[in-house]
Design a protein around this motif. Structure first.
Motif, PDB file in Angstrom:
ATOM      1  N   SER A 150      13.101  44.434  39.535  1.00 28.53           N
ATOM      2  CA  SER A 150      13.462  45.791  39.979  1.00 28.53           C
ATOM      3  C   SER A 150      14.091  45.831  41.365  1.00 28.53           C
ATOM      4  CB  SER A 150      12.216  46.668  39.971  1.00 28.53           C
ATOM      5  OG  SER A 150      11.326  46.230  40.986  1.00 28.53           O
ATOM      6  N   HIS A 151      14.535  44.679  41.858  1.00 26.20           N
ATOM      7  CA  HIS A 151      15.196  44.604  43.176  1.00 26.20           C
ATOM      8  C   HIS A 151      14.286  45.105  44.295  1.00 26.20           C
ATOM      9  CE1 HIS A 151      18.508  44.687  46.111  1.00 26.20           C
ATOM     10  NE2 HIS A 151      19.140  43.903  45.269  1.00 26.20           N
ATOM     11  N   THR A 152      13.025  44.774  44.193  1.00 25.87           N
ATOM     12  CA  THR A 152      12.064  45.192  45.211  1.00 25.87           C
ATOM     13  C   THR A 152      12.062  44.191  46.364  1.00 25.87           C
ATOM     14  OG1 THR A 152      10.722  46.331  43.602  1.00 25.87           O
ATOM     15  CG2 THR A 152       9.584  45.561  45.557  1.00 25.87           C
ATOM     16  N   PRO A 187      16.043  39.904  47.183  1.00 26.70           N
ATOM     17  CA  PRO A 187      16.681  41.223  47.329  1.00 26.70           C
ATOM     18  C   PRO A 187      16.814  41.580  48.810  1.00 26.70           C
ATOM     19  CG  PRO A 187      15.049  41.303  45.593  1.00 26.70           C
ATOM     20  CD  PRO A 187      14.890  39.962  46.276  1.00 26.70           C
ATOM     21  N   ASN A 188      17.985  42.057  49.147  1.00 24.20           N
ATOM     22  CA  ASN A 188      18.343  42.407  50.532  1.00 24.20           C
ATOM     23  C   ASN A 188      18.534  41.158  51.403  1.00 24.20           C
ATOM     24  OD1 ASN A 188      18.979  45.052  51.438  1.00 24.20           O
ATOM     25  ND2 ASN A 188      17.531  44.747  53.129  1.00 24.20           N
ATOM     26  N   GLY A 189      17.628  40.200  51.281  1.00 20.65           N
ATOM     27  CA  GLY A 189      17.882  38.855  51.811  1.00 20.65           C
ATOM     28  C   GLY A 189      17.861  38.616  53.313  1.00 20.65           C
ATOM     29  N   TYR A 238      28.571  36.960  47.006  1.00 18.39           N
ATOM     30  CA  TYR A 238      29.325  38.170  46.652  1.00 18.39           C
ATOM     31  C   TYR A 238      28.410  39.178  45.963  1.00 18.39           C
ATOM     32  CZ  TYR A 238      33.558  35.430  47.515  1.00 18.39           C
ATOM     33  OH  TYR A 238      34.542  34.673  48.105  1.00 18.39           O
ATOM     34  N   HIS A 239      28.880  40.413  45.863  1.00 18.71           N
ATOM     35  CA  HIS A 239      28.193  41.426  45.063  1.00 18.71           C
ATOM     36  C   HIS A 239      29.177  41.955  44.014  1.00 18.71           C
ATOM     37  CE1 HIS A 239      25.293  41.224  48.320  1.00 18.71           C
ATOM     38  NE2 HIS A 239      24.441  41.830  47.532  1.00 18.71           N
ATOM     39  N   LYS A 240      29.939  42.992  44.411  1.00 21.15           N
ATOM     40  CA  LYS A 240      30.867  43.602  43.453  1.00 21.15           C
ATOM     41  C   LYS A 240      32.294  43.127  43.715  1.00 21.15           C
ATOM     42  CE  LYS A 240      29.221  47.886  44.462  1.00 21.15           C
ATOM     43  NZ  LYS A 240      29.066  49.341  44.317  1.00 21.15           N
ATOM     44  N   PHE A 245      26.756  35.431  43.211  1.00 23.75           N
ATOM     45  CA  PHE A 245      26.876  36.899  43.146  1.00 23.75           C
ATOM     46  C   PHE A 245      25.462  37.455  42.995  1.00 23.75           C
ATOM     47  CE2 PHE A 245      30.686  35.095  41.466  1.00 23.75           C
ATOM     48  CZ  PHE A 245      31.721  35.942  41.843  1.00 23.75           C
ATOM     49  N   ASP A 246      25.205  38.588  43.607  1.00 17.42           N
ATOM     50  CA  ASP A 246      23.895  39.225  43.470  1.00 17.42           C
ATOM     51  C   ASP A 246      23.964  40.506  42.649  1.00 17.42           C
ATOM     52  OD1 ASP A 246      22.906  37.276  45.110  1.00 17.42           O
ATOM     53  OD2 ASP A 246      22.173  38.632  46.662  1.00 17.42           O
ATOM     54  N   ASP A 247      22.870  40.831  42.036  1.00 13.54           N
ATOM     55  CA  ASP A 247      22.587  42.115  41.372  1.00 13.54           C
ATOM     56  C   ASP A 247      22.911  42.146  39.885  1.00 13.54           C
ATOM     57  OD1 ASP A 247      21.678  43.006  43.801  1.00 13.54           O
ATOM     58  OD2 ASP A 247      23.436  44.234  44.244  1.00 13.54           O
ATOM     59  N   GLY A 248      24.148  41.740  39.494  1.00 15.34           N
ATOM     60  CA  GLY A 248      24.508  41.770  38.068  1.00 15.34           C
ATOM     61  C   GLY A 248      25.423  42.922  37.699  1.00 15.34           C
ATOM     62  N   SER A 277      17.356  34.402  39.166  1.00 11.74           N
ATOM     63  CA  SER A 277      16.608  35.661  39.262  1.00 11.74           C
ATOM     64  C   SER A 277      16.831  36.361  40.599  1.00 11.74           C
ATOM     65  CB  SER A 277      15.122  35.363  39.086  1.00 11.74           C
ATOM     66  OG  SER A 277      14.363  36.444  39.595  1.00 11.74           O
ATOM     67  N   HIS A 278      16.830  37.690  40.504  1.00 12.42           N
ATOM     68  CA  HIS A 278      16.945  38.533  41.705  1.00 12.42           C
ATOM     69  C   HIS A 278      15.830  39.591  41.604  1.00 12.42           C
ATOM     70  CE1 HIS A 278      19.090  39.946  45.162  1.00 12.42           C
ATOM     71  NE2 HIS A 278      19.702  40.952  44.601  1.00 12.42           N
ATOM     72  N   THR A 279      14.699  39.173  41.018  1.00 11.04           N
ATOM     73  CA  THR A 279      13.538  40.002  40.638  1.00 11.04           C
ATOM     74  C   THR A 279      13.866  40.873  39.426  1.00 11.04           C
ATOM     75  OG1 THR A 279      13.951  42.001  41.974  1.00 11.04           O
ATOM     76  CG2 THR A 279      12.750  40.194  43.054  1.00 11.04           C
TER      77      THR A 279
HETATM   78 ZN    ZN Z   1      20.714  42.571  45.607  1.00 12.77          ZN
END
Ligand code: ZN
Length: 340
Positions: free
Chosen positions: A237-239, A274-276, A45-47, A101-104, A233-235
């Motif tokens: 800076s999401h690079t 990130p992006n995956g 999931y994300h948001k 969930f990704d991003d935070g 971790s998702h890095t």
């Molecule tokens: Zn992400």
């Protein structure tokens, strides 16, 4: 059409009946073919929020809750780390699923966390640590905002790789946004910052007052951690890892891991690319992830995982279907390798 088929399948309980027969046939023995291997799915999931977003739509909380309710009645939700460990030991149980969930985003705390608690579900949240408690946004959100709240309808940016931005119609705006995102995904560090500063100065967005409040802060992260939510971790800076040199990968992977373990006082062992997509990581990235001491990494490539899976390339389904019947059917088909 798909919804009608899914409704019929659900009314006949096709997934329940098949799972009853098939799940017990799957085995943890490594000698058998992966097709017969015990499996687990990971949901990504994300948001989760009632807000509407024209480019990056959240899943409404009531739909998220319906999905959790369904998982509670038909599957066994376990933490990602536990499933990875069990897979290595050949102890994956029937009907196993992990939630991530990704991003935070702060809505994970506001909306998803209470629902996870209600169902007593563990979950893993992958944080782009540079955006946590800093008031900063992930670069893609800055681009989304620039297009969403723009006050001009065309602009030329300095980067020659991006055609003139046109925002007169929804379609034109979407096309310009796509070409901007494609370019931004190839950049990192100062170059990406300058690129996005330029986009913002040309599109002149007027942002809502709470625009910088949409990510989690560390107090919320710690509270969820105490309640049993895992963090990975998702890095920083999401690079996109496949776009950067090894030294930069190492900085992103070590920096985020250190910050997370300092803030939580606990070791961090999982990572989400990130992006995956398959083009967003490579064998070098996987090697650096291993070197940095992570024990698993998840992608956004759909499918199921089993004892033969590469733990640094775990598959995940992105459950953005609004109708619970479609979610249920897709989830079932993916589980048994009948759909990607
Ligand atoms: Zn992400």
């Amino acid at each position: 059409m798909l919804h009608s088929i899914a409704k019929v399948a659900v009314s006949l309980n096709v997934d329940g009946v098949t799972n009853n027969l098939v799940e017990r046939l799957y085995t943890n023995k490594r000698k058998v073919s992966p097709h017969l291997s015990r499996r687990f799915q990971i949901l990504g999931y994300h948001k989760v929020s009632p807000d509407e977003h024209p480019f990056f739509e959240p899943l409404p909380p009531d739909i998220f809750e319906k999905q959790m309710q369904f998982l509670k009645s038909c599957y066994r939700v376990m933490s990602l780390q536990e499933l990875v460990d069990r897979s290595a030991r050949g102890e994956v149980p029937e009907r196993a699923v992990a939630i991530t969930f990704d991003d935070g985003y702060r809505d994970n705390y506001d909306y998803a966390f209470p629902i996870l608690r209600k169902y007593k579900f563990p979950a893993t949240i992958f944080l782009a640590t540079g955006a946590i408690g800093s008031g900063k946004l992930i670069w893609h959100d800055r681009i989304f905002d620039a297009f969403r709240f723009a006050t001009v309808d065309r602009a030329r940016v300095e980067d020659a790789a991006v055609p003139e931005l046109k925002l007169q119609t929804a379609e034109a705006r979407q096309r310009s946004l796509e070409s901007t995102l494609v370019r931004a995904k190839t950049l990192y560090g100062d170059q990406r910052r300058r690129f996005i500063d330029d986009i913002e100065s040309k599109l002149r967005p007027v942002l809502p007052e709470d625009a910088d409040q949409r990510m989690l802060n560390w107090d919320q992260v710690r509270e969820m951690h105490r309640a049993g939510i895992e963090f990975g971790s998702h890095t920083v800076s999401h690079t996109i890892l496949s776009q950067i040199p090894r030294s930069e990968m190492s900085k992103e992977l070590r920096g985020s891991k250190e910050e997370l373990s300092d803030q939580l006082g606990a070791p961090i062992s999982s990572f989400a690319y990130p992006n995956g997509k398959a083009t967003d990581y490579n064998s070098e990235a996987k090697a650096v992830i291993r070197e940095c001491g992570y024990s698993c990494a998840v992608t956004c490539c759909s499918g199921f995982n089993h004892a033969f899976s590469d733990v640094f390339e775990l598959k995940r389904g992105l459950p953005w279907q609004r109708e619970i019947e479609v979610f249920r059917l897709k989830f079932f088909l993916q589980r048994h390798g009948l759909a990607s």
